[in-house]
Design a protein around this motif. Structure first.
Motif, PDB file in Angstrom:
ATOM      1  N   ILE A  41      37.879  39.899  42.682  1.00 35.54           N
ATOM      2  CA  ILE A  41      38.375  41.069  43.415  1.00 35.54           C
ATOM      3  C   ILE A  41      39.823  40.851  43.843  1.00 35.54           C
ATOM      4  N   SER A  43      42.028  38.996  42.379  1.00 36.76           N
ATOM      5  CA  SER A  43      42.879  39.109  41.200  1.00 36.76           C
ATOM      6  C   SER A  43      43.127  40.567  40.835  1.00 36.76           C
ATOM      7  N   LEU A  44      42.120  41.403  41.040  1.00 33.59           N
ATOM      8  CA  LEU A  44      42.291  42.836  40.795  1.00 33.59           C
ATOM      9  C   LEU A  44      43.314  43.430  41.762  1.00 33.59           C
ATOM     10  N   LEU A  48      46.751  45.322  40.966  1.00 30.90           N
ATOM     11  CA  LEU A  48      47.016  46.602  41.630  1.00 30.90           C
ATOM     12  C   LEU A  48      48.423  46.603  42.224  1.00 30.90           C
ATOM     13  N   CYS A  85      45.434  35.191  38.298  1.00 25.66           N
ATOM     14  CA  CYS A  85      44.595  36.194  37.625  1.00 25.66           C
ATOM     15  C   CYS A  85      43.918  35.646  36.376  1.00 25.66           C
ATOM     16  N   ILE A  88      40.142  36.178  35.803  1.00 19.49           N
ATOM     17  CA  ILE A  88      39.573  37.442  35.328  1.00 19.49           C
ATOM     18  C   ILE A  88      39.180  37.323  33.856  1.00 19.49           C
TER      19      ILE A  88
END
Length: 257
Positions: A41, A43-44, A48, A85, A88
């Motif tokens: 989350i 990394s998202l 973003l 990231c 992911i």
């Protein structure tokens, strides 16, 4: 598309997202597996924030975007967090610390909260002025630290090598003494490993160092630093008072006429 632009250019929304992301980073620090789902989350969130930068560059143009110091700050922070990231995509490096060290970079995103502090520009301006005002005194204190570190290495390096075995160790130990952090441990260690005359000399020597660097030197740097920050605020107040006096004089002249 317009709704997307409004979303990513709204500072209030971005503040909420940064706060949520900071909370996720904080909570994941308590988990033995470094966060698991929370890490994904997080990394998202990084992606973003990267998309936020892309949208702002598209809306403002790169030149205008990059001319803003806070935009540059945000962009660099996101780039520092971007290597984290890799989780992911399922990339892992069992038995090494590579992924773990990459994950630590995500904590830099929390620095983005700085831009939302009220009057942060004035605070940064005051800090810059304070550093400029105390620079010469700080340089003098550093020279004092280096000189006495070398002297102390030759005096007590053989007696207590854990403190003064080489100039680098001495710099750290003398700096601790300047901050008045456990300064008494050093002369006591020398007293325990030497004769009475050396013990007395060490106590006198380190007491003088404590006074010069810790009490006099550090206090002088702190006082100049604080005074410089306060002086900036005083100038602003004096300027407003001068404006008020001019307005009162103008009103008084109008009444007289």
């Amino acid at each position: 598309m317009e709704s997307v632009k409004r979303f990513f250019t709204n500072d209030s929304i971005m503040l909420v997202l940064v706060l949520i992301n900071t909370g996720i980073i904080f909570i994941s620090g308590f988990l033995s597996n470094q966060g698991g789902v929370l890490l994904i989350i997080d990394s998202l969130f990084t992606l973003l924030f990267l998309f936020e930068a892309v949208v702002k560059i598209h809306v403002q143009g790169f030149s205008k975007y990059w001319s803003d110091g806070w935009n540059r700050f945000d962009f660099i922070i996101v780039l520092l967090a971007l290597p984290a990231c890799v989780n992911i995509f399922g990339l892992d490096f069992p038995g090494t610390s590579i992924l773990l060290s990459l994950r630590t970079m995500r904590a830099f995103k929390s620095f983005r909260l700085l831009k939302f502090i009220p009057n942060i520009e004035n605070l940064i301006k005051g800090i810059k002025l304070a550093f400029k005002a105390s620079f010469i005194v700080a340089i003098g204190l550093i020279v004092l630290l280096l000189v006495f570190s070398i002297i102390t290495t030759f005096l007590f390096g053989d007696v207590v090598p854990e403190y003064f075995g080489n100039p680098a160790l001495s710099v750290y130990s003398i700096f601790r003494l300047f901050t008045i952090e456990g300064w008494y441990e050093m002369p006591e260690a020398i007293a325990a490993n030497s004769g009475t005359a050396m013990a007395v000399f060490a106590k006198i020597y380190f007491s003088i160092l404590l006074f010069l660097g810790g009490i006099l030197g550090m206090s002088l740097v702190n006082s100049i630093f604080v005074d410089a920050m306060a002086e900036d605020n005083n100038d602003e107040v004096l300027d407003k008072l001068s404006q008020l006096e001019r307005k009162l004089d103008k009103m008084q002249k109008e009444q007289e006429t």
